[in-house]
Design a protein around this motif. Structure first.
Motif: not given
Length: 401
Positions: A173-178, A180-186, A213-222, A232-236
């Motif tokens: 797993v990769n973790f990138v710390r924010d 400002v905060y102690y938390s980050g994205w994984i 984080a705050a992304h969305a996912a859904d399944v279609c078949g397999d 980070k500062n980008a919303r993709m």
């Protein structure tokens, strides 16, 4: 396509619709809503013991919406009831809703606000069970995405507290710390094996999506498709696909040479409404604007189509579910900048329903009679009792949906 919305609730019931960071799932043609929090009216923001501007919804309550009756019902759950949470993720398998993680309203001395607990809610009885699977659990986080496939409950991504590099390396797993905060994205990808009651960390091939984080996912078949999210500062606006049979990532499927594609965003919804079509709605872009656009993705051609004939309200951190074929429902969320602490927040209190195909004749008939109101009540006696009951509920003043 047809976009409709329910009427606004009377004042005494509006708190039901002031909700963000909640979960919503479809089960037996009904919608089940749990958790989340409510932004308080500006005049009430500082009337509590703390200076909080929000209030978490009851963890005991499960709200059920019946589209046929067009009515909400408050039900009481039991068992291992979770803490009050926001930012959890949930999906349905058979008669159960599985829910992971989230941000706890109150942290204890030995527990952070971010959780990595896994709960199971038996939907027919509304009984909670706190599961204790074998294996290495996911890392604590909120704003992860989840889905169910082949008796497995998957979790991807999230935002949570930092962990040691050795813990991360053990499960790839990769973790990138924010900054400002102690938390980050994984970028964690892990599934709960429902039959064997254990957490499993699959090894994948291809280009794995970056932590988010705050992304969305859904399944279609397999295959599962993952869109957007914040890193980070980008919303993709990346679109990734994972083949759940051979564990191969597609890499980013978005064609940046095309102009008519969705902008990057987080706190949006992305849901399949048919075998090949997914609907993207709303969210929060990189310039901190709340979005109201609706896009349809054809996964066969990987082409996006923006719906120009639907007028939807701007909203973020809402939910989406498909209770009836060809019909997607959007519920809850915030209508203005959630990060602007100088202004009160407005909730999106109206439920939106987007139809891609006509409903069944029974629902069309019920809706037509309801539009006529009391004019046809004298003729109801020729209808079956169940239809008379549905009409009586739909036209009752106590029906506040």
């Amino acid at each position: 396509m047809d976009l409709s919305q329910t009427r606004q609730a009377p004042v005494e019931y509006q708190y039901v619709h002031r909700r963000a960071g909640h979960v919503m799932v479809a089960y037996q043609k009904r919608l089940y809503v749990w958790g989340g929090y409510m932004e308080l009216p500006h005049s009430q923001a500082y009337t509590f013991m703390t200076s909080s501007k929000s209030s978490y919804h009851s963890a005991i309550d499960v709200w059920v919406f019946d589209p046929l009756l067009n009515m909400w019902t408050r039900k009481m759950s039991r068992g291992d009831i979770p803490q009050q949470l926001s930012g959890s993720c949930a999906a349905v398998h058979d008669d159960h809703m599985y829910m992971f993680g989230g941000w706890a309203n109150i942290a204890s001395d030995n527990m952070e606000n971010n959780l990595n607990f896994l709960w199971r809610l038996q939907l027919p009885t509304l009984t909670w069970t706190l599961l204790a699977p074998n294996g290495t659990p996911p890392f604590p986080c909120d704003k992860a995405a989840c889905w169910v496939h082949n008796n497995r409950f998957f979790v991807f991504g999230g935002f949570g507290p930092a962990r040691s590099s050795s813990q991360m390396e053990d499960v790839g797993v990769n973790f990138v710390r924010d900054d400002v905060y102690y938390s980050g994205w994984i970028d964690q990808l892990v599934y709960y094996d429902i039959e064997n009651n254990e957490w499993v960390w699959p090894r994948t091939k291809g280009v794995k999506p970056s932590p988010r984080a705050a992304h969305a996912a859904d399944v279609c078949g397999d295959k599962v498709y993952i869109f957007g999210g914040r890193f980070k500062n980008a919303r993709m606006n990346e679109l990734h696909c994972l083949n759940l049979r051979n564990w191969t990532w597609s890499g980013n499927l978005m064609d940046d040479t095309l102009q008519d594609i969705p902008v990057g965003r987080s706190w949006h919804t992305f849901k399949f409404v048919s075998e090949n079509k997914a609907v993207l709605y709303g969210g929060f872009n990189s310039t901190e604007q709340v979005l109201n656009d609706i896009w349809v993705l054809d996964v066969r051609s990987k082409k996006w189509c923006k719906t120009l004939n639907c007028r939807a309200s701007s909203r973020l951190w809402h939910t989406a579910a498909v209770a009836h074929p060809g019909e997607i429902t959007f519920y809850g969320g915030i209508q203005n900048n959630l990060l602007d602490n100088t202004r009160p927040k407005d909730h999106a209190e109206e439920m939106l329903v987007l139809r891609f195909s006509p409903p069944c004749l029974k629902r069309l008939t019920i809706e037509a009679i309801c539009e006529a109101g009391e004019m046809l009540r004298s003729q109801w006696k020729v209808l079956p009792q169940i239809l008379q009951h549905i009409l009586a509920v739909r036209l009752s003043p106590d029906n506040f949906s």
